[in-house]
Scaffold this motif. Sequence first.
Motif, mmCIF file in Angstrom:
data_model
loop_
_atom_site.group_PDB
_atom_site.id
_atom_site.type_symbol
_atom_site.label_atom_id
_atom_site.label_comp_id
_atom_site.label_asym_id
_atom_site.label_seq_id
_atom_site.Cartn_x
_atom_site.Cartn_y
_atom_site.Cartn_z
ATOM 1 N N MET A 121 0.853 -1.180 0.000
ATOM 2 C CA MET A 121 0.000 0.000 0.000
ATOM 3 C C MET A 121 0.889 1.230 0.000
ATOM 4 S SD MET A 121 -3.215 0.621 2.472
ATOM 5 C CE MET A 121 -3.810 2.242 2.825
ATOM 6 N N ALA A 122 0.931 1.926 -1.126
ATOM 7 C CA ALA A 122 1.738 3.139 -1.222
ATOM 8 C C ALA A 122 1.005 4.286 -0.538
ATOM 9 C CB ALA A 122 2.011 3.476 -2.683
ATOM 10 N N GLY B 190 -4.632 11.522 2.017
ATOM 11 C CA GLY B 190 -5.773 11.001 2.769
ATOM 12 C C GLY B 190 -5.454 9.800 3.637
ATOM 13 N N ASN B 191 -4.336 9.110 3.367
ATOM 14 C CA ASN B 191 -3.959 7.975 4.216
ATOM 15 C C ASN B 191 -3.602 8.452 5.620
ATOM 16 O OD1 ASN B 191 -2.115 6.234 1.636
ATOM 17 N ND2 ASN B 191 -4.113 5.699 2.448
ATOM 18 N N THR B 192 -3.863 7.587 6.604
ATOM 19 C CA THR B 192 -3.339 7.816 7.946
ATOM 20 C C THR B 192 -2.064 6.996 8.048
ATOM 21 O OG1 THR B 192 -5.514 8.197 8.886
ATOM 22 C CG2 THR B 192 -3.775 7.551 10.414
ATOM 23 N N VAL B 193 -0.977 7.643 8.431
ATOM 24 C CA VAL B 193 0.298 6.941 8.537
ATOM 25 C C VAL B 193 0.855 7.097 9.935
ATOM 26 C CG1 VAL B 193 0.881 7.117 6.091
ATOM 27 C CG2 VAL B 193 1.563 8.931 7.625
ATOM 28 N N VAL C 101 5.925 3.080 9.868
ATOM 29 C CA VAL C 101 5.509 2.001 10.772
ATOM 30 C C VAL C 101 4.197 1.372 10.299
ATOM 31 C CG1 VAL C 101 4.857 1.456 13.155
ATOM 32 C CG2 VAL C 101 6.673 3.130 12.704
ATOM 33 N N ASP C 102 3.264 2.182 9.800
ATOM 34 C CA ASP C 102 1.968 1.666 9.368
ATOM 35 C C ASP C 102 1.309 2.640 8.391
ATOM 36 O OD1 ASP C 102 -0.071 -0.176 9.270
ATOM 37 O OD2 ASP C 102 -1.032 0.494 11.127
ATOM 38 N N VAL C 103 0.498 2.092 7.495
ATOM 39 C CA VAL C 103 -0.268 2.883 6.538
ATOM 40 C C VAL C 103 -1.689 2.377 6.571
ATOM 41 C CG1 VAL C 103 -0.523 3.590 4.128
ATOM 42 C CG2 VAL C 103 1.756 3.082 5.017
ATOM 43 N N LYS C 104 -2.670 3.276 6.768
ATOM 44 C CA LYS C 104 -4.071 2.861 6.790
ATOM 45 C C LYS C 104 -4.831 3.628 5.711
ATOM 46 C CE LYS C 104 -4.588 2.579 11.865
ATOM 47 N NZ LYS C 104 -3.430 3.206 12.303
#
Length: 144
Positions: free
Chosen positions: A5-6, A10-13, A141-144
């Motif tokens: 997931m690039a 709008g992504n929460t990272v 660390v994370d991508v949502k």
Amino acid sequence: KEPFMAVKDGNTVRVHYTGTFSDGEVFDSSREREPLEFSIGDGSLIPGFEDALIGRAKGDRFTVTIPADDAYGEHLEELLMEVPLSEVPEDIKPEVGMMLQIATDDGDMEVQIVDVNDKAVVLDANHPLAGEDLTFDIEVVDVK
């Protein structure tokens, strides 16, 4: 294995980062605390930091240098203010480096005392990191 997931608008990272000046001095790091969580495009971070994350993925670790223009802007002389000592409240003993809250027409503003002489104090309303090129070691660390 989760799909790649690039990071996009709008992504929460969640990221860990260490920020350093051009001389290598660390000015901030999330390593001793929880990762920083924010949404791309919400304006909470400097533009260069968000831009550096676009297209990255969870697990990526990289270093980016953000010029002052894309960080906290240039250091502006017009944001320096000289205030006569007679206007400084008596309970404040002004010292160079001290941060103060002052009331302005636009609301409260944080300023730093950059000079004190026998007649006046000089206040700087620039962001403390204005005029600095900043280098960040970033780990996604994370991508949502």
